[in-house]
Design a protein around this motif. Structure first.
Motif, PDB file in Angstrom:
ATOM      1  N   UNK A 167       0.840  -1.110  -0.049  1.00 37.19           N
ATOM      2  CA  UNK A 167      -0.011   0.019   0.061  1.00 37.19           C
ATOM      3  C   UNK A 167       0.975   1.099   0.127  1.00 37.19           C
ATOM      4  N   UNK A 168       0.447   2.208  -0.733  1.00 41.57           N
ATOM      5  CA  UNK A 168       1.582   3.423  -1.079  1.00 41.57           C
ATOM      6  C   UNK A 168       0.672   4.645  -0.454  1.00 41.57           C
ATOM      7  N   UNK A 169      -0.231   4.456   0.470  1.00 43.01           N
ATOM      8  CA  UNK A 169      -0.817   5.489   1.129  1.00 43.01           C
ATOM      9  C   UNK A 169       0.097   6.059   2.441  1.00 43.01           C
ATOM     10  N   UNK A 170      -0.298   7.311   2.788  1.00 42.45           N
ATOM     11  CA  UNK A 170       0.486   7.755   3.596  1.00 42.45           C
ATOM     12  C   UNK A 170       0.520   7.050   5.037  1.00 42.45           C
ATOM     13  N   UNK A 171      -0.317   6.517   5.647  1.00 41.20           N
ATOM     14  CA  UNK A 171      -0.327   5.719   6.870  1.00 41.20           C
ATOM     15  C   UNK A 171       0.679   4.542   6.883  1.00 41.20           C
ATOM     16  N   UNK A 172       0.430   3.413   5.679  1.00 42.27           N
ATOM     17  CA  UNK A 172       1.173   2.366   5.570  1.00 42.27           C
ATOM     18  C   UNK A 172       2.551   2.650   5.248  1.00 42.27           C
ATOM     19  N   UNK A 173       2.789   3.767   4.490  1.00 46.85           N
ATOM     20  CA  UNK A 173       4.276   3.998   4.211  1.00 46.85           C
ATOM     21  C   UNK A 173       4.893   4.608   5.577  1.00 46.85           C
ATOM     22  N   UNK A 174       4.386   5.239   6.392  1.00 48.38           N
ATOM     23  CA  UNK A 174       5.054   5.793   7.724  1.00 48.38           C
ATOM     24  C   UNK A 174       5.015   4.668   8.765  1.00 48.38           C
ATOM     25  N   UNK A 175       4.001   3.611   8.669  1.00 48.52           N
ATOM     26  CA  UNK A 175       4.403   2.593   9.432  1.00 48.52           C
ATOM     27  C   UNK A 175       5.519   1.753   9.159  1.00 48.52           C
ATOM     28  N   UNK A 176       5.752   1.650   7.679  1.00 51.88           N
ATOM     29  CA  UNK A 176       7.254   0.843   7.219  1.00 51.88           C
ATOM     30  C   UNK A 176       8.263   1.756   7.768  1.00 51.88           C
ATOM     31  N   UNK A 177       8.327   3.074   7.596  1.00 55.05           N
ATOM     32  CA  UNK A 177       9.230   3.678   7.923  1.00 55.05           C
ATOM     33  C   UNK A 177       9.586   3.976   9.396  1.00 55.05           C
ATOM     34  N   UNK A 178       8.717   3.937  10.267  1.00 57.37           N
ATOM     35  CA  UNK A 178       8.785   3.859  11.626  1.00 57.37           C
ATOM     36  C   UNK A 178       9.567   2.651  12.070  1.00 57.37           C
ATOM     37  N   UNK A 179       9.002   1.528  11.568  1.00 61.76           N
ATOM     38  CA  UNK A 179       9.470   0.207  12.031  1.00 61.76           C
ATOM     39  C   UNK A 179      10.966   0.246  11.580  1.00 61.76           C
ATOM     40  N   UNK A 180      11.328   0.502  10.281  1.00 59.31           N
ATOM     41  CA  UNK A 180      12.840   0.292  10.074  1.00 59.31           C
ATOM     42  C   UNK A 180      13.499   1.406  10.872  1.00 59.31           C
ATOM     43  N   UNK A 181      13.132   2.628  11.104  1.00 58.34           N
ATOM     44  CA  UNK A 181      13.840   3.704  11.756  1.00 58.34           C
ATOM     45  C   UNK A 181      13.993   3.186  13.137  1.00 58.34           C
ATOM     46  N   UNK A 182      12.949   2.698  13.634  1.00 62.15           N
ATOM     47  CA  UNK A 182      13.163   2.168  15.146  1.00 62.15           C
ATOM     48  C   UNK A 182      14.271   1.216  15.285  1.00 62.15           C
ATOM     49  N   UNK A 209      17.534   3.687  16.051  1.00 66.78           N
ATOM     50  CA  UNK A 209      17.422   3.821  17.551  1.00 66.78           C
ATOM     51  C   UNK A 209      17.598   2.528  18.363  1.00 66.78           C
ATOM     52  N   UNK A 210      17.463   1.269  17.922  1.00 65.09           N
ATOM     53  CA  UNK A 210      17.812   0.036  18.691  1.00 65.09           C
ATOM     54  C   UNK A 210      19.110  -0.278  18.202  1.00 65.09           C
ATOM     55  N   UNK A 211      19.621   0.207  17.085  1.00 62.77           N
ATOM     56  CA  UNK A 211      20.939  -0.599  16.793  1.00 62.77           C
ATOM     57  C   UNK A 211      22.044  -0.011  17.426  1.00 62.77           C
ATOM     58  N   UNK A 212      21.980   1.128  17.939  1.00 59.62           N
ATOM     59  CA  UNK A 212      22.934   1.913  18.611  1.00 59.62           C
ATOM     60  C   UNK A 212      23.856   2.736  17.860  1.00 59.62           C
ATOM     61  N   UNK A 213      22.982   3.188  16.594  1.00 61.19           N
ATOM     62  CA  UNK A 213      23.555   4.079  15.800  1.00 61.19           C
ATOM     63  C   UNK A 213      24.084   5.385  16.397  1.00 61.19           C
ATOM     64  N   UNK A 214      25.409   5.754  16.329  1.00 61.78           N
ATOM     65  CA  UNK A 214      25.914   6.822  17.018  1.00 61.78           C
ATOM     66  C   UNK A 214      25.233   8.097  16.694  1.00 61.78           C
ATOM     67  N   UNK A 215      24.709   8.350  15.372  1.00 64.04           N
ATOM     68  CA  UNK A 215      24.014   9.551  15.144  1.00 64.04           C
ATOM     69  C   UNK A 215      22.686   9.799  15.746  1.00 64.04           C
ATOM     70  N   UNK A 216      22.020   8.588  16.125  1.00 66.12           N
ATOM     71  CA  UNK A 216      20.677   8.904  16.839  1.00 66.12           C
ATOM     72  C   UNK A 216      20.756   8.442  18.194  1.00 66.12           C
ATOM     73  N   UNK A 217      22.022   7.973  18.860  1.00 67.71           N
ATOM     74  CA  UNK A 217      22.027   7.709  20.421  1.00 67.71           C
ATOM     75  C   UNK A 217      21.400   8.938  21.114  1.00 67.71           C
ATOM     76  N   UNK A 218      21.541  10.129  21.003  1.00 66.96           N
ATOM     77  CA  UNK A 218      21.154  11.109  21.980  1.00 66.96           C
ATOM     78  C   UNK A 218      19.502  11.252  21.991  1.00 66.96           C
ATOM     79  N   UNK A 219      18.828  10.633  20.958  1.00 70.48           N
ATOM     80  CA  UNK A 219      17.630  10.807  20.598  1.00 70.48           C
ATOM     81  C   UNK A 219      16.701   9.599  20.801  1.00 70.48           C
ATOM     82  N   UNK A 220      15.455   9.740  21.036  1.00 67.33           N
ATOM     83  CA  UNK A 220      14.542   8.624  20.781  1.00 67.33           C
ATOM     84  C   UNK A 220      13.285   8.802  19.662  1.00 67.33           C
ATOM     85  N   UNK A 221      12.880   7.844  19.383  1.00 69.55           N
ATOM     86  CA  UNK A 221      11.560   7.621  18.348  1.00 69.55           C
ATOM     87  C   UNK A 221      10.459   8.100  19.183  1.00 69.55           C
TER      88      UNK A 221
END
Length: 99
Positions: free
Chosen positions: A1-16, A20-32
């Motif tokens: 599905x290419x609509x906004x909500x399913x697209x952002x759900x995919x982005x949110x899962x991958x970004x998390x 955020x969970x991988x220990x990426x140094x760029x995102x370590x000072x932040x949270x989702x």
């Protein structure tokens, strides 16, 4: 599905997972902070300071419409990792799942 909500759900899962969970140094000072149930029709995710989640977001990624039109903004997009962030978001929005 290419609509906004399913697209952002995919982005949110991958970004998390990848940022955020991988220990990426760029995102370590932040949270989702996902805001997927948006009444404005623009589901979004935020990167907020880890110890001050009520503070101004450092990154906003949002989508609207069908097919989804993505937008990303904030200090992190304009910083040295902005291009990488954009590439990741576009890849995940397109259906890729890897980091």
């Amino acid at each position: 599905n290419r609509a906004a909500l399913p697209t952002m759900e995919r982005v949110a899962l991958a970004a998390n997972s990848c940022w955020f969970k991988s220990g990426d140094a760029v995102f370590k000072p932040y949270r989702l902070a996902p805001e997927l149930n948006s009444f404005s029709g623009r589901p979004r995710i935020l990167a907020v300071p880890r110890n001050s989640p009520e503070s101004r977001p450092m990154l906003v990624v949002q989508a609207e419409g069908n097919p989804a039109r993505l937008d990303a903004f904030g200090p992190m997009i304009n910083g040295p990792d902005g291009e990488r962030i954009k590439r990741d978001v576009l890849r995940w929005a397109g259906g890729a799942t890897g980091c």
